[in-house]
Design a protein around this motif. Structure first.
Motif, PDB file in Angstrom:
ATOM      1  N   SER A  40       9.248  38.685  16.442  1.00 19.70           N
ATOM      2  CA  SER A  40      10.389  39.448  16.988  1.00 19.70           C
ATOM      3  C   SER A  40      10.373  40.917  16.544  1.00 19.70           C
ATOM      4  CB  SER A  40      11.716  38.795  16.595  1.00 19.70           C
ATOM      5  OG  SER A  40      11.792  37.490  17.071  1.00 19.70           O
ATOM      6  N   GLN A  41       9.236  41.574  16.684  1.00 23.15           N
ATOM      7  CA  GLN A  41       9.090  42.998  16.415  1.00 23.15           C
ATOM      8  C   GLN A  41       9.329  43.395  14.953  1.00 23.15           C
ATOM      9  OE1 GLN A  41       8.233  45.295  18.952  1.00 23.15           O
ATOM     10  NE2 GLN A  41       7.845  43.413  20.038  1.00 23.15           N
ATOM     11  N   ASN A  42       9.172  42.445  14.034  1.00 24.21           N
ATOM     12  CA  ASN A  42       9.544  42.721  12.657  1.00 24.21           C
ATOM     13  C   ASN A  42       8.753  41.837  11.698  1.00 24.21           C
ATOM     14  OD1 ASN A  42      11.033  43.569  10.450  1.00 24.21           O
ATOM     15  ND2 ASN A  42      13.004  42.944  11.272  1.00 24.21           N
ATOM     16  N   VAL A  43       8.468  42.359  10.513  1.00 23.55           N
ATOM     17  CA  VAL A  43       7.973  41.527   9.420  1.00 23.55           C
ATOM     18  C   VAL A  43       9.222  41.091   8.664  1.00 23.55           C
ATOM     19  CG1 VAL A  43       6.643  41.449   7.285  1.00 23.55           C
ATOM     20  CG2 VAL A  43       5.755  42.708   9.259  1.00 23.55           C
ATOM     21  N   HIS A  44       9.496  39.806   8.712  1.00 24.70           N
ATOM     22  CA  HIS A  44      10.729  39.263   8.129  1.00 24.70           C
ATOM     23  C   HIS A  44      10.535  38.791   6.692  1.00 24.70           C
ATOM     24  CE1 HIS A  44      13.060  39.271  11.877  1.00 24.70           C
ATOM     25  NE2 HIS A  44      11.887  39.075  12.448  1.00 24.70           N
ATOM     26  N   GLU A  45       9.292  38.462   6.329  1.00 21.96           N
ATOM     27  CA  GLU A  45       9.001  37.968   4.988  1.00 21.96           C
ATOM     28  C   GLU A  45       7.622  38.441   4.569  1.00 21.96           C
ATOM     29  OE1 GLU A  45      11.037  33.586   5.061  1.00 21.96           O
ATOM     30  OE2 GLU A  45       9.356  33.962   6.418  1.00 21.96           O
ATOM     31  N   VAL A  46       7.449  38.612   3.272  1.00 18.31           N
ATOM     32  CA  VAL A  46       6.133  38.890   2.699  1.00 18.31           C
ATOM     33  C   VAL A  46       5.910  37.937   1.539  1.00 18.31           C
ATOM     34  CG1 VAL A  46       6.022  41.318   3.410  1.00 18.31           C
ATOM     35  CG2 VAL A  46       7.007  40.732   1.195  1.00 18.31           C
ATOM     36  N   ALA A  47       4.636  37.698   1.255  1.00 14.42           N
ATOM     37  CA  ALA A  47       4.274  36.821   0.140  1.00 14.42           C
ATOM     38  C   ALA A  47       2.960  37.293  -0.442  1.00 14.42           C
ATOM     39  CB  ALA A  47       4.135  35.370   0.607  1.00 14.42           C
ATOM     40  N   ASN A  48       2.746  36.988  -1.715  1.00 12.76           N
ATOM     41  CA  ASN A  48       1.432  37.188  -2.310  1.00 12.76           C
ATOM     42  C   ASN A  48       0.480  36.184  -1.680  1.00 12.76           C
ATOM     43  OD1 ASN A  48       2.185  39.168  -4.269  1.00 12.76           O
ATOM     44  ND2 ASN A  48       3.013  37.545  -5.554  1.00 12.76           N
ATOM     45  N   ILE A  49      -0.748  36.587  -1.439  1.00 10.94           N
ATOM     46  CA  ILE A  49      -1.783  35.650  -0.994  1.00 10.94           C
ATOM     47  C   ILE A  49      -2.426  35.103  -2.260  1.00 10.94           C
ATOM     48  CG2 ILE A  49      -3.935  35.323   0.262  1.00 10.94           C
ATOM     49  CD1 ILE A  49      -3.083  37.695   2.061  1.00 10.94           C
ATOM     50  N   GLU A  50      -2.207  33.816  -2.506  1.00 10.01           N
ATOM     51  CA  GLU A  50      -2.753  33.171  -3.699  1.00 10.01           C
ATOM     52  C   GLU A  50      -4.235  32.833  -3.521  1.00 10.01           C
ATOM     53  OE1 GLU A  50      -0.984  32.478  -6.591  1.00 10.01           O
ATOM     54  OE2 GLU A  50       0.653  33.630  -5.716  1.00 10.01           O
ATOM     55  N   ALA A  51      -4.580  32.335  -2.327  1.00 10.07           N
ATOM     56  CA  ALA A  51      -5.967  31.956  -2.047  1.00 10.07           C
ATOM     57  C   ALA A  51      -6.150  31.789  -0.545  1.00 10.07           C
ATOM     58  CB  ALA A  51      -6.328  30.650  -2.752  1.00 10.07           C
ATOM     59  N   VAL A  52      -7.374  31.930  -0.107  1.00 15.20           N
ATOM     60  CA  VAL A  52      -7.751  31.594   1.263  1.00 15.20           C
ATOM     61  C   VAL A  52      -8.928  30.634   1.152  1.00 15.20           C
ATOM     62  CG1 VAL A  52      -8.531  32.435   3.500  1.00 15.20           C
ATOM     63  CG2 VAL A  52      -6.982  33.839   2.113  1.00 15.20           C
ATOM     64  N   VAL A  53      -8.741  29.449   1.738  1.00 19.45           N
ATOM     65  CA  VAL A  53      -9.719  28.374   1.609  1.00 19.45           C
ATOM     66  C   VAL A  53     -10.135  27.910   2.998  1.00 19.45           C
ATOM     67  CG1 VAL A  53     -10.170  26.085   0.651  1.00 19.45           C
ATOM     68  CG2 VAL A  53      -8.577  27.625  -0.529  1.00 19.45           C
ATOM     69  N   GLU A  54     -11.431  27.874   3.252  1.00 18.32           N
ATOM     70  CA  GLU A  54     -11.941  27.306   4.492  1.00 18.32           C
ATOM     71  C   GLU A  54     -12.059  25.798   4.295  1.00 18.32           C
ATOM     72  OE1 GLU A  54     -15.977  27.405   7.131  1.00 18.32           O
ATOM     73  OE2 GLU A  54     -15.253  29.310   6.318  1.00 18.32           O
ATOM     74  N   VAL A  55     -11.551  25.046   5.273  1.00 17.80           N
ATOM     75  CA  VAL A  55     -11.554  23.584   5.190  1.00 17.80           C
ATOM     76  C   VAL A  55     -12.264  23.017   6.416  1.00 17.80           C
ATOM     77  CG1 VAL A  55     -10.123  21.502   5.065  1.00 17.80           C
ATOM     78  CG2 VAL A  55      -9.352  23.597   3.926  1.00 17.80           C
ATOM     79  N   ASN A  56     -13.195  22.105   6.166  1.00 22.84           N
ATOM     80  CA  ASN A  56     -13.879  21.376   7.232  1.00 22.84           C
ATOM     81  C   ASN A  56     -13.224  20.021   7.422  1.00 22.84           C
ATOM     82  OD1 ASN A  56     -16.098  23.309   7.710  1.00 22.84           O
ATOM     83  ND2 ASN A  56     -16.541  22.847   5.581  1.00 22.84           N
ATOM     84  N   PHE A  57     -13.474  19.398   8.563  1.00 24.74           N
ATOM     85  CA  PHE A  57     -12.839  18.113   8.843  1.00 24.74           C
ATOM     86  C   PHE A  57     -13.209  17.065   7.800  1.00 24.74           C
ATOM     87  CE2 PHE A  57     -12.418  13.972  10.926  1.00 24.74           C
ATOM     88  CZ  PHE A  57     -11.056  14.017  11.180  1.00 24.74           C
ATOM     89  N   ASP A  58     -14.427  17.138   7.253  1.00 26.92           N
ATOM     90  CA  ASP A  58     -14.851  16.163   6.235  1.00 26.92           C
ATOM     91  C   ASP A  58     -14.262  16.458   4.855  1.00 26.92           C
ATOM     92  OD1 ASP A  58     -16.295  18.353   5.332  1.00 26.92           O
ATOM     93  OD2 ASP A  58     -18.253  17.413   5.600  1.00 26.92           O
ATOM     94  N   LYS A  59     -13.326  17.399   4.787  1.00 24.24           N
ATOM     95  CA  LYS A  59     -12.590  17.779   3.576  1.00 24.24           C
ATOM     96  C   LYS A  59     -13.402  18.610   2.586  1.00 24.24           C
ATOM     97  CE  LYS A  59      -9.330  14.025   4.055  1.00 24.24           C
ATOM     98  NZ  LYS A  59      -8.618  12.922   3.425  1.00 24.24           N
ATOM     99  N   THR A  60     -14.581  19.067   2.997  1.00 19.93           N
ATOM    100  CA  THR A  60     -15.293  20.016   2.153  1.00 19.93           C
ATOM    101  C   THR A  60     -14.619  21.380   2.309  1.00 19.93           C
ATOM    102  OG1 THR A  60     -16.899  20.480   3.911  1.00 19.93           O
ATOM    103  CG2 THR A  60     -17.500  18.793   2.266  1.00 19.93           C
ATOM    104  N   THR A  61     -14.721  22.190   1.264  1.00 19.90           N
ATOM    105  CA  THR A  61     -14.022  23.468   1.256  1.00 19.90           C
ATOM    106  C   THR A  61     -14.935  24.588   0.781  1.00 19.90           C
ATOM    107  OG1 THR A  61     -13.243  23.104  -1.002  1.00 19.90           O
ATOM    108  CG2 THR A  61     -11.770  22.410   0.778  1.00 19.90           C
TER     109      THR A  61
END
Length: 154
Positions: A40-61
């Motif tokens: 809605s034309q606005n940033v309503h919330e911000v947060a620290n990015i703790e981690a970014v994790v790639e996940v595969n269907f077999d649950k490997t990361t």
């Protein structure tokens, strides 16, 4: 980093994670400290990015990047759990942004009307903040044009 969460904001609010495809040029994110929840034309919330994790269907990361002080194994576990709760097999691989506490703010998109397409990056170093809570306070009432954009690398 500001991401259009129009279709996913309830999931982000409820779970503290943002999930996107891990493949494709439009989903190549650059490491950032903060995540802005845009709708809605606005940033309503911000947060620290703790981690970014790639996940595969077999649950490997694969850890894309870490920004928080938590245990890597905890980030991997949360990413796998949320990816499998929120996505179907055909959606994988995904990247899961694990966010800190969402902080309310009011950071307005100015200029042309319309929704945000793609991800937008801003240099917030001039604010001298070190947490999303302080960032949220400093952004209240500000417009995007008040800050220097950082171009996405191709």
């Amino acid at each position: 980093m500001v991401v259009n969460c129009t279709r996913t904001r309830q999931d982000v609010d409820r779970t503290g994670v943002y999930i996107s495809p891990a493949t494709g040029a439009s989903n190549t994110y650059r490491p950032s400290r903060y995540f802005g929840v845009y709708y809605s034309q606005n940033v309503h919330e911000v947060a620290n990015i703790e981690a970014v994790v790639e996940v595969n269907f077999d649950k490997t990361t694969n850890i894309r990047w870490l920004g928080g002080g938590g245990k890597e194994s905890d980030y991997r576990q949360k990413a796998v759990e949320q990816a499998h709760l929120q996505r179907t097999e055909v959606d994988f691989p995904v990247q899961v942004f694990i966010l800190g506490t969402l902080q309310a703010t009011d950071f307005k998109k100015d200029g042309r009307a319309g929704t945000l397409s793609g991800t937008k990056y801003f240099d917030m170093s001039s604010l001298g903040v070190d947490t999303a809570g302080f960032l949220a306070m400093k952004l209240r009432g500000k417009k995007w044009s008040d800050f220097s954009p950082v171009e996405q690398k191709a």
